[in-house]
Design a protein around this motif. Structure first.
Motif, mmCIF file in Angstrom:
data_model
loop_
_atom_site.group_PDB
_atom_site.id
_atom_site.type_symbol
_atom_site.label_atom_id
_atom_site.label_comp_id
_atom_site.label_asym_id
_atom_site.label_seq_id
_atom_site.Cartn_x
_atom_site.Cartn_y
_atom_site.Cartn_z
ATOM 1 N N PHE A 28 53.913 -3.879 15.268
ATOM 2 C CA PHE A 28 52.946 -3.194 16.110
ATOM 3 C C PHE A 28 52.958 -3.716 17.551
ATOM 4 O O PHE A 28 52.094 -3.399 18.335
ATOM 5 C CB PHE A 28 51.541 -3.369 15.526
ATOM 6 C CG PHE A 28 51.359 -2.689 14.201
ATOM 7 C CD1 PHE A 28 51.074 -1.337 14.136
ATOM 8 C CD2 PHE A 28 51.496 -3.392 13.023
ATOM 9 C CE1 PHE A 28 50.907 -0.701 12.924
ATOM 10 C CE2 PHE A 28 51.336 -2.766 11.799
ATOM 11 C CZ PHE A 28 51.039 -1.412 11.744
ATOM 12 N N GLY A 29 53.932 -4.516 17.871
ATOM 13 C CA GLY A 29 53.977 -5.118 19.190
ATOM 14 C C GLY A 29 53.507 -6.555 19.133
ATOM 15 O O GLY A 29 52.940 -7.005 18.142
ATOM 16 N N SER A 30 53.732 -7.274 20.200
ATOM 17 C CA SER A 30 53.411 -8.685 20.236
ATOM 18 C C SER A 30 51.905 -8.917 20.116
ATOM 19 O O SER A 30 51.104 -8.278 20.802
ATOM 20 C CB SER A 30 53.920 -9.303 21.546
ATOM 21 O OG SER A 30 53.590 -10.666 21.611
ATOM 22 N N VAL A 31 51.535 -9.813 19.219
ATOM 23 C CA VAL A 31 50.139 -10.197 19.038
ATOM 24 C C VAL A 31 50.075 -11.717 19.076
ATOM 25 O O VAL A 31 50.827 -12.399 18.382
ATOM 26 C CB VAL A 31 49.577 -9.690 17.686
ATOM 27 C CG1 VAL A 31 48.129 -10.133 17.519
ATOM 28 C CG2 VAL A 31 49.677 -8.173 17.595
ATOM 29 N N GLU A 32 49.190 -12.250 19.890
ATOM 30 C CA GLU A 32 49.050 -13.697 19.995
ATOM 31 C C GLU A 32 48.417 -14.257 18.716
ATOM 32 O O GLU A 32 47.445 -13.693 18.199
ATOM 33 C CB GLU A 32 48.181 -14.065 21.202
ATOM 34 C CG GLU A 32 48.790 -13.716 22.552
ATOM 35 C CD GLU A 32 49.998 -14.577 22.875
ATOM 36 O OE1 GLU A 32 50.095 -15.696 22.329
ATOM 37 O OE2 GLU A 32 50.821 -14.128 23.686
ATOM 38 N N ASP A 33 48.957 -15.381 18.238
ATOM 39 C CA ASP A 33 48.420 -15.990 17.023
ATOM 40 C C ASP A 33 46.933 -16.304 17.159
ATOM 41 O O ASP A 33 46.159 -16.126 16.213
ATOM 42 C CB ASP A 33 49.189 -17.273 16.684
ATOM 43 C CG ASP A 33 50.604 -16.997 16.191
ATOM 44 O OD1 ASP A 33 50.950 -15.807 16.002
ATOM 45 O OD2 ASP A 33 51.353 -17.971 15.998
ATOM 46 N N ARG A 34 46.527 -16.774 18.330
ATOM 47 C CA ARG A 34 45.120 -17.152 18.503
ATOM 48 C C ARG A 34 44.200 -15.938 18.348
ATOM 49 O O ARG A 34 43.079 -16.051 17.838
ATOM 50 C CB ARG A 34 44.901 -17.806 19.868
ATOM 51 C CG ARG A 34 45.177 -16.916 21.063
ATOM 52 C CD ARG A 34 44.829 -17.629 22.368
ATOM 53 N NE ARG A 34 45.121 -16.801 23.531
ATOM 54 C CZ ARG A 34 46.303 -16.783 24.144
ATOM 55 N NH1 ARG A 34 47.287 -17.571 23.705
ATOM 56 N NH2 ARG A 34 46.510 -15.998 25.189
ATOM 57 N N ASP A 35 44.687 -14.746 18.763
ATOM 58 C CA ASP A 35 43.878 -13.539 18.601
ATOM 59 C C ASP A 35 43.801 -13.123 17.133
ATOM 60 O O ASP A 35 42.743 -12.710 16.648
ATOM 61 C CB ASP A 35 44.469 -12.393 19.435
ATOM 62 C CG ASP A 35 44.337 -12.630 20.926
ATOM 63 O OD1 ASP A 35 43.374 -13.319 21.335
ATOM 64 O OD2 ASP A 35 45.189 -12.142 21.690
ATOM 65 N N SER A 36 44.933 -13.236 16.427
ATOM 66 C CA SER A 36 44.937 -12.909 15.002
ATOM 67 C C SER A 36 44.018 -13.847 14.229
ATOM 68 O O SER A 36 43.269 -13.422 13.348
ATOM 69 C CB SER A 36 46.360 -13.005 14.442
ATOM 70 O OG SER A 36 47.206 -12.036 15.014
ATOM 71 N N ILE A 37 44.075 -15.130 14.564
ATOM 72 C CA ILE A 37 43.237 -16.122 13.887
ATOM 73 C C ILE A 37 41.756 -15.844 14.149
ATOM 74 O O ILE A 37 40.925 -15.881 13.235
ATOM 75 C CB ILE A 37 43.616 -17.545 14.334
ATOM 76 C CG1 ILE A 37 44.997 -17.918 13.759
ATOM 77 C CG2 ILE A 37 42.564 -18.561 13.906
ATOM 78 C CD1 ILE A 37 45.586 -19.194 14.327
ATOM 79 N N ALA A 38 41.437 -15.521 15.380
ATOM 80 C CA ALA A 38 40.039 -15.206 15.712
ATOM 81 C C ALA A 38 39.579 -13.944 14.987
ATOM 82 O O ALA A 38 38.423 -13.849 14.552
ATOM 83 C CB ALA A 38 39.892 -15.039 17.222
ATOM 84 N N CYS A 39 40.471 -12.983 14.844
ATOM 85 C CA CYS A 39 40.156 -11.747 14.138
ATOM 86 C C CYS A 39 39.864 -12.034 12.664
ATOM 87 O O CYS A 39 38.856 -11.571 12.107
ATOM 88 C CB CYS A 39 41.328 -10.774 14.273
ATOM 89 S SG CYS A 39 41.067 -9.164 13.497
ATOM 90 N N ILE A 40 40.731 -12.806 12.031
ATOM 91 C CA ILE A 40 40.554 -13.163 10.617
ATOM 92 C C ILE A 40 39.227 -13.893 10.417
ATOM 93 O O ILE A 40 38.467 -13.589 9.486
ATOM 94 C CB ILE A 40 41.731 -14.036 10.146
ATOM 95 C CG1 ILE A 40 43.021 -13.205 10.104
ATOM 96 C CG2 ILE A 40 41.440 -14.654 8.774
ATOM 97 C CD1 ILE A 40 44.288 -14.029 10.012
ATOM 98 N N ARG A 41 38.929 -14.834 11.285
ATOM 99 C CA ARG A 41 37.693 -15.607 11.150
ATOM 100 C C ARG A 41 36.452 -14.742 11.380
ATOM 101 O O ARG A 41 35.407 -14.961 10.758
ATOM 102 C CB ARG A 41 37.723 -16.790 12.112
ATOM 103 C CG ARG A 41 38.731 -17.854 11.682
ATOM 104 C CD ARG A 41 38.829 -18.995 12.663
ATOM 105 N NE ARG A 41 39.755 -20.015 12.166
ATOM 106 C CZ ARG A 41 40.211 -21.032 12.899
ATOM 107 N NH1 ARG A 41 39.796 -21.173 14.167
ATOM 108 N NH2 ARG A 41 41.045 -21.908 12.383
ATOM 109 N N THR A 42 36.577 -13.747 12.258
ATOM 110 C CA THR A 42 35.456 -12.825 12.485
ATOM 111 C C THR A 42 35.164 -12.023 11.228
ATOM 112 O O THR A 42 34.000 -11.862 10.835
ATOM 113 C CB THR A 42 35.764 -11.885 13.664
ATOM 114 O OG1 THR A 42 35.965 -12.655 14.847
ATOM 115 C CG2 THR A 42 34.616 -10.904 13.898
#
Length: 327
Positions: A28-42
């Motif tokens: 889906f295109g480049s996604v920063e790990d920190r954004d993915s981690i924050a999303c999962i935690r949310t």
């Protein structure tokens, strides 16, 4: 957050499942790990405890990111789903793949392990399921699922082990399983966790007629000229319904799927906390019976005009496939 039973497994999952495909960063295109981690935690902070990933997503990157996001949390309170790729269905390769997945996640068992696609290259459905059974007996997985299987394949799989859940493509633009697989799973007590809830974004209301479609192979069957434009009319209808509830088209779509009695819990994605919060907000209202039925009717009318496509990510129809096999 009210939980739902996953087939006969005894596992309880949240009404939404977070899909971690985008965390792999290779589709889906480049996604920063920190954004993915924050999303999962949310998601986790708001009661969504079920996460779906696969070894193929970013060649393991999505599993690593999910493991990092859940580090320090109570493992027993999360439900972790992953999938093994067909190239790894032989017994030794499957166990090695499972071990590698667990290492990337930093865990010692999976709640659900899926056969990602039907077996190929001489491997049978029975052999693949029996190899899954071996992992279950060793305590590495708690339950077995199959993804992208036809009803006949699912019935065959059930002859070799307990299948607790299926993962088909299913959304308001893609409802082939209504004909057979969905009612059979309801009768047999098998869970259904569908993917592509928003039809690669077509049901978000963000696409327009005449818009340049990018992504190559990433944009398959529904994006073909003539079909794409009809898809937009369904999304536009969802947006109009959404105005009554102060919600967008995507939230109406998710809410409809959550309310669908044949579905255990739909998979929703997200690349950052804002995406997570938007999807979670799809649970905080109730569609009226009249609106639910009207959405169902618009969806069925669209789907009745669709060709019999082979797979969601394939522009070939079943007739095309038959012709190819006959050559």
């Amino acid at each position: 957050m009210k939980v739902r039973k996953l087939g006969k497994s005894g596992i309880a999952i949240s009404p939404l499942v977070m899909g971690c495909w985008s965390a792999g960063g290779d589709y889906f295109g480049s996604v920063e790990d920190r954004d993915s981690i924050a999303c999962i935690r949310t998601y986790l902070e708001h009661g969504i405890n079920t996460f779906d990933t696969a070894e193929i997503y970013g060649s393991g990157r999505a599993e690593e990111v999910l493991g990092r996001a859940l580090e320090g949390t109570d493992r027993e309170k999360s439900v972790i789903i992953s999938k093994v790729w067909p190239a790894h269905y032989e017994a030794k390769a499957m166990e090695e793949a499972c071990d590698a997945t667990l290492k990337r996640l930093g865990m010692d068992y999976l709640d659900v392990y899926f056969l990602h696609y039907p077996p190929a290259g001489g491997m049978t459905v029975g052999q693949a399921v029996e190899n899954m059974n071996a992992l279950k007996e060793k305590g590495k997985i708690r339950s077995i699922g199959v993804s992208n299987f036809t009803l006949d394949m699912l019935k065959e799989a059930c002859q070799y082990g307990q299948i607790d859940v299926v993962q088909p493509c299913y959304n308001l633009l893609w409802r082939y399983i209504d004909r057979d697989l969905l009612p059979w799973c309801a009768d047999e007590g098998i869970g259904v966790i569908p993917y592509s809830t928003l039809a690669q974004g077509l049901l978000t209301g963000s696409f327009r007629a005449g818009m340049e479609i990018t992504g190559g192979r990433r944009r398959a069957a529904l994006f073909q000229p003539g079909i794409y434009e009809k898809c937009l009319t369904v999304a536009e209808y969802l947006a109009r319904i959404g105005e009554k509830y102060g919600k967008n088209a995507a939230q109406i779509c998710i809410n409809w799927l959550v309310k669908n009695e044949g579905i255990t819990a739909p998979i929703v994605g997200g690349a950052n906390p804002a995406h997570a919060l938007e999807n979670i907000a799809a649970l905080d209202f109730e569609l009226s019976a009249e609106d639910y039925d009207s959405i169902d009717e618009v969806s069925r009318n669209f789907c009745s005009q669709m060709p019999e496509y082979l797979l969601f990510f394939d522009t070939r129809t079943k007739e095309d496939f038959k012709e190819e096999r006959g050559k």
